[in-house]
Scaffold this motif. Structure first.
Motif: not given
Ligand code: ADP
Ligand code: ADP
Length: 232
Positions: A11-14, A20-24, A47-49, A60-66
């Motif tokens: 997660k990148v905040y511009k 800001i790379h909040a989650v990297d 919290t971001t996650v 911003t990127g990546g994959k989540i499966s639930v």
């Protein structure tokens, strides 16, 4: 097969020129029915996650499966339905509607839900059977948090996401709330994720995930977690 799987979540905040790379780049897996504790210092990205996992924010990127579904491929409508049907949220400051009673607060959340449980029964289950007609201001912090847990549970969610659920409570009240969450996890086989900055909660977890600077710094699976009663 993992119940929840995060794969390279960023997660990148511009902020103008600044990023800001909040989650990297977060990877982890969680099994169905596990009680997961996520710890880490303030600003680590917890919290971001959790918000991304709950469909309240997008990565911003990546994959989540639930539960076998790729939620990162969902459009806005699918994400809203996922948030409404599949996820229960518990927040630090309860987020109750002040001019509705405990029962009405729970019922309100169920109006948009397809297969809700009985609001009164769930309030009884969390120990508030005799307080259903009280307004939030007439309840203690711990009782208000129980209402918010009942509101989340009554949706019968696949995943219960708790962001610092004891952060506004004194020690003993916090402990009783954690006990309730642990009981719900054990009795219903519900998958529960708790964010905290309190390292003392580590022994109660089936899985402990440490997050630092937007990355997982360690992940430990514990086959014999402790009851919250035995944690100081
Ligand atoms: P934690 O929950 O571990 O305290 P957060 O996920 O709240 O951490 O925040 C992670 C980082 O992302 C922090 O540096 C925070 O300042 C930043 N951040 C969070 N939300 C935003 C936002 N909306 N805009 C810019 N930066 C943000
Ligand atoms: P709506 O689209 O009806 O406004 P949302 O999409 O915002 O609803 O949220 C869907 C579900 O997510 C709600 O039923 C509620 O359980 C949960 N939720 C989201 N944000 C909050 C919040 N701030 N307080 C309590 N529950 C929330």
């Amino acid at each position: 097969e993992a119940f929840v799987k995060l794969d390279g979540i960023t997660k990148v905040y511009k902020m103008g020129e600044v990023e800001i790379h909040a989650v990297d780049g977060i990877d982890f897996e969680i099994g169905r029915g596990e009680l997961v504790v996520i710890v880490g210092p303030s600003g680590a990205g917890k919290t971001t996650v959790l918000n991304i996992l709950g469909g309240m924010d997008t990565a911003t990127g990546g994959k989540i499966s639930v539960d076998g579904q790729d939620i990162t491929s969902y459009n806005a409508r699918q994400l809203t339905e996922y948030r409404r049907e599949d996820i229960g949220f518990v927040f630090q400051f309860y987020n109750l509607v002040p001019n509705l009673t405990a029962l009405e607060n729970v019922e309100l959340a169920l109006q948009i839900c397809k297969e809700p449980l009985d609001a009164r029964e769930v309030l009884e289950e969390v120990g508030l059977g005799d307080r259903v007609d009280n307004f939030p201001a007439q309840l203690s912090g711990g009782e208000q948090q129980r209402v918010s847990i009942a509101r989340a549970l009554a949706k019968n969610p696949k995943l219960l996401l708790c962001d610092e659920p004891t952060g506004a409570l004194d020690y003993n009240t916090g402990k009783s709330i954690l006990k309730l969450l642990q009981d719900m996890c054990r009795e219903r086989g519900m998958t529960v994720i708790i964010i905290t900055h309190n390292q003392a909660l580590a022994p109660m977890a089936d899985r402990l995930i440490k997050i630092k600077n937007g990355k997982v710094s360690s992940m430990v699976r514990n086959d014999s977690p402790e009851s919250i009663d035995s944690i100081e």
